[in-house]
Scaffold this motif. Structure first.
Motif, PDB file in Angstrom:
ATOM      1  N   ASP A  61       0.776  -1.239   0.000  1.00 41.59           N
ATOM      2  CA  ASP A  61       0.000   0.000   0.000  1.00 41.59           C
ATOM      3  C   ASP A  61       0.809   1.292   0.000  1.00 41.59           C
ATOM      4  O   ASP A  61       0.254   2.368   0.209  1.00 41.59           O
ATOM      5  CB  ASP A  61      -1.002   0.000   1.154  1.00 41.59           C
ATOM      6  CG  ASP A  61      -0.333  -0.049   2.521  1.00 41.59           C
ATOM      7  OD1 ASP A  61       0.906  -0.024   2.598  1.00 41.59           O
ATOM      8  OD2 ASP A  61      -1.071  -0.107   3.520  1.00 41.59           O
ATOM      9  N   LEU A 123      -5.123   4.801  -3.163  1.00 38.98           N
ATOM     10  CA  LEU A 123      -5.594   3.509  -2.654  1.00 38.98           C
ATOM     11  C   LEU A 123      -7.031   3.281  -3.094  1.00 38.98           C
ATOM     12  O   LEU A 123      -7.839   4.212  -3.104  1.00 38.98           O
ATOM     13  CB  LEU A 123      -5.522   3.457  -1.125  1.00 38.98           C
ATOM     14  CG  LEU A 123      -4.136   3.521  -0.505  1.00 38.98           C
ATOM     15  CD1 LEU A 123      -4.237   3.533   1.017  1.00 38.98           C
ATOM     16  CD2 LEU A 123      -3.254   2.374  -0.977  1.00 38.98           C
ATOM     17  N   ARG A 148      -2.981  -0.443  -4.037  1.00 34.75           N
ATOM     18  CA  ARG A 148      -2.426   0.866  -4.385  1.00 34.75           C
ATOM     19  C   ARG A 148      -2.210   0.942  -5.885  1.00 34.75           C
ATOM     20  O   ARG A 148      -1.752  -0.020  -6.504  1.00 34.75           O
ATOM     21  CB  ARG A 148      -1.103   1.117  -3.686  1.00 34.75           C
ATOM     22  CG  ARG A 148      -0.545   2.510  -3.994  1.00 34.75           C
ATOM     23  CD  ARG A 148       0.665   2.843  -3.137  1.00 34.75           C
ATOM     24  NE  ARG A 148       1.025   4.231  -3.235  1.00 34.75           N
ATOM     25  CZ  ARG A 148       1.927   4.728  -4.092  1.00 34.75           C
ATOM     26  NH1 ARG A 148       2.544   3.931  -4.933  1.00 34.75           N
ATOM     27  NH2 ARG A 148       2.202   6.016  -4.102  1.00 34.75           N
TER      28      ARG A 148
END
Length: 192
Positions: A61, A123, A148
């Motif tokens: 992420d 995200l 992401r």
């Protein structure tokens, strides 16, 4: 494994590892399965290749998390070894999946897939509700995924910093990445 390669499968999820182990047994192949975070990849021996398929890097992420994986993969590879991975592109996560909802009703079940994309963090939160037919009834279960939208250039730069000569292609081709490519394949060769 069927072709004679020694394979090790890694995942953070014990459930996914159990499922992979069952598939390997049914297929009659031998492979080792290890519960491990890809950002701290350790194999105990140097490998010829490290593969992260089906959006594995999207699940990291942040760019820092991707860099940690690239550095760990580099340490796990022999000189000249390959790091191969694919991602859902930033274009796909932002413009196709974005803040959209998808649904499908099939004979064996149905799903509802709701997405929320945040352009600032890059995200996407994906909430999936499944309805699996079991006789006359349906079993309902949910999954939540966060990915992401990594940029191609930022990943290529990170791979270079981690010690790879890297290239990116439109998925399943050797064509250059296009602005509307939905999937991107990366190939990084460990430098001497």
């Amino acid at each position: 494994a069927r072709m004679g390669y020694e394979m090790t499968g890694l995942d953070l999820s014990a459930g996914m590892l159990r499922a992979a182990g069952e598939k390997a047994r049914r297929a009659g192949v031998r492979a080792q399965f290890v519960r491990q975070d890809m950002r701290a990849l350790t194999l105990g021996r140097r490998a010829d290749a490290v593969l992260a398929t089906c959006d594995g890097v999207n699940y990291l992420d942040s760019l820092k998390a991707a860099e940690e994986f690239f550095e760990a993969a580099n340490a796990a590879l022999k000189v000249g070894g390959l790091l191969l991975f694919d991602i859902s592109s930033q274009y796909k996560l932002e413009n196709i999946l974005g803040c959209n909802t998808f649904a499908e009703d099939e004979q064996g079940g149905a799903y509802i897939w709701k997405n929320n994309y945040d352009p600032k963090s890059r995200l996407i939160e994906m909430n999936l509700t499944f309805f699996e037919r079991q006789g006359e009834l349906y079993r309902r279960f949910t999954e939540r995924h966060i990915q992401r939208a990594h940029g191609v250039d930022e990943l290529l730069s990170a791979l270079n910093r981690a010690g790879f000569d890297a290239e990116a292609y439109d998925f399943e081709t050797m064509d250059p990445v296009k602005p509307d490519s939905e999937r991107v394949q990366f190939s990084g060769r460990k430098r001497r």
